[in-house]
Design a protein around this motif. Structure first.
Motif, PDB file in Angstrom:
ATOM      1  N   LYS A   1     -41.023  69.916  35.199  1.00  0.00           N
ATOM      2  CA  LYS A   1     -42.079  70.199  34.116  1.00  0.00           C
ATOM      3  C   LYS A   1     -41.313  71.054  33.231  1.00  0.00           C
ATOM      4  O   LYS A   1     -41.533  70.903  31.847  1.00  0.00           O
TER       5      LYS A   1
ATOM      6  N   LYS B   1     -41.181  69.720  28.970  1.00  0.00           N
ATOM      7  CA  LYS B   1     -41.769  70.787  28.105  1.00  0.00           C
ATOM      8  C   LYS B   1     -40.649  70.773  26.918  1.00  0.00           C
ATOM      9  O   LYS B   1     -40.912  70.765  25.485  1.00  0.00           O
TER      10      LYS B   1
ATOM     11  N   ILE C   1     -47.280  65.754  25.823  1.00  0.00           N
ATOM     12  CA  ILE C   1     -47.929  65.427  26.987  1.00  0.00           C
ATOM     13  C   ILE C   1     -47.541  66.596  28.090  1.00  0.00           C
ATOM     14  O   ILE C   1     -46.478  67.052  28.117  1.00  0.00           O
ATOM     15  N   SER C   2     -48.342  66.952  29.113  1.00  0.00           N
ATOM     16  CA  SER C   2     -48.105  67.781  30.052  1.00  0.00           C
ATOM     17  C   SER C   2     -47.290  67.126  31.200  1.00  0.00           C
ATOM     18  O   SER C   2     -47.520  66.066  31.417  1.00  0.00           O
TER      19      SER C   2
ATOM     20  N   ALA D   1     -47.675  67.389  34.295  1.00  0.00           N
ATOM     21  CA  ALA D   1     -48.682  67.025  35.268  1.00  0.00           C
ATOM     22  C   ALA D   1     -49.085  65.715  34.986  1.00  0.00           C
ATOM     23  O   ALA D   1     -49.305  64.968  35.746  1.00  0.00           O
ATOM     24  N   GLN D   2     -49.633  65.626  33.822  1.00  0.00           N
ATOM     25  CA  GLN D   2     -50.350  64.346  33.540  1.00  0.00           C
ATOM     26  C   GLN D   2     -49.449  63.037  33.406  1.00  0.00           C
ATOM     27  O   GLN D   2     -49.525  61.951  34.027  1.00  0.00           O
ATOM     28  N   LEU D   3     -48.089  63.581  33.238  1.00  0.00           N
ATOM     29  CA  LEU D   3     -47.040  62.458  33.200  1.00  0.00           C
ATOM     30  C   LEU D   3     -46.769  61.922  34.719  1.00  0.00           C
ATOM     31  O   LEU D   3     -46.787  60.707  34.936  1.00  0.00           O
TER      32      LEU D   3
ATOM     33  N   MET E   1     -48.540  62.226  37.124  1.00  0.00           N
ATOM     34  CA  MET E   1     -49.971  61.508  37.814  1.00  0.00           C
ATOM     35  C   MET E   1     -50.073  60.133  37.303  1.00  0.00           C
ATOM     36  O   MET E   1     -50.455  59.248  37.964  1.00  0.00           O
ATOM     37  N   ASN E   2     -49.630  59.864  35.859  1.00  0.00           N
ATOM     38  CA  ASN E   2     -49.498  58.718  35.518  1.00  0.00           C
ATOM     39  C   ASN E   2     -48.553  57.567  36.219  1.00  0.00           C
ATOM     40  O   ASN E   2     -48.650  56.546  36.482  1.00  0.00           O
TER      41      ASN E   2
ATOM     42  N   SER F   1     -45.258  54.601  25.904  1.00  0.00           N
ATOM     43  CA  SER F   1     -46.644  55.552  25.850  1.00  0.00           C
ATOM     44  C   SER F   1     -45.933  56.963  25.360  1.00  0.00           C
ATOM     45  O   SER F   1     -47.004  57.526  24.640  1.00  0.00           O
ATOM     46  N   ILE F   2     -44.988  57.504  25.793  1.00  0.00           N
ATOM     47  CA  ILE F   2     -44.481  58.900  25.491  1.00  0.00           C
ATOM     48  C   ILE F   2     -43.324  58.906  24.661  1.00  0.00           C
ATOM     49  O   ILE F   2     -43.327  60.103  23.835  1.00  0.00           O
TER      50      ILE F   2
END
Length: 204
Positions: free
Chosen positions: A133, A137, A148-149, A151-153, A155-156, A200-201
């Motif tokens: 995390k 950041k 992107i957070s 958590a979202q990354l 989960m992806n 994507s990031i």
């Protein structure tokens, strides 16, 4: 000698249980079938594991104890987010190819017994995301990756790696592939998924 014999018997039980759970699922598995496959009587099986639930948890914990430290090491090493995505994906797919029952087991058990996750989380090897995390950041703040957070990354990453194993029969039908061809697709996903997520990031 007795300890070695006990360990050998338990190993036979876990191997037989893994095979039966994999082919029949949690609900379809029968203790008698597991005992027969292990070459022991049902009374001895119950001596080691009083219930099918306890046996399932032992099988799961045995596999999870092999996977979790690998994933935890990747999440907490000093590599970049890009390298973490590549290493996580490659290690996860390689591991699940050897233990294909595991994702379905977890999902079935979470649907049947939501408190099961609490037992998993208490496992000392359960992956810790704090460093991941903070690193996400930092890389966002430094302009290395798009906002992107973590958590979202995460989960992806999990969704793209887990779903093809959980939905294997459905995806084999959609893609008109046999088991060998599907396994080849999964091998290629080690780089396909990583490239997809990184592209994507990544700020270009």
């Amino acid at each position: 000698m007795k300890k070695a014999k006990d360990d050998n018997t338990e190993g036979l039980i876990l191997k037989a249980a893994k095979s039966v759970f994999q082919s029949k699922g949690m609900d379809g598995a029968r203790m008698q079938e597991i005992a027969d496959k292990a070459g022991i009587n049902k009374a001895l099986l119950h001596y080691y594991y009083r219930s099918k639930q306890l046996l399932f948890e032992a099988v799961f914990n045995n596999a999870f104890s092999l996977l979790a430290p690998q994933l935890n090491a990747i999440l907490n090493d000093d590599s970049s987010i890009e390298d973490k995505v590549r290493n996580f994906t490659s290690n996860y797919i390689s591991f699940i190819n050897k233990h294909p029952y595991l994702p379905t087991f977890v999902i079935q058990e979470l649907n049947r017994n939501p408190d099961f996750i609490l037992k998993m989380k208490d496992n000392p090897g359960f992956p810790n995301l704090e460093k991941f995390k903070n690193q996400v950041k930092t890389e966002v703040e430094n302009g290395l990756i798009k906002p992107i957070s973590a958590a979202q990354l995460f989960m992806n990453i999990m969704a793209l790696n887990v779903f093809p194993f959980v939905a294997k029969p459905l995806l084999m039908a959609f893609t008109s592939t046999d088991n060998d061809a599907y396994n080849q697709l999964m091998e290629k996903r080690k780089t396909e998924v990583a490239d997809f997520i990184i592209n994507s990031i990544k700020n270009t």
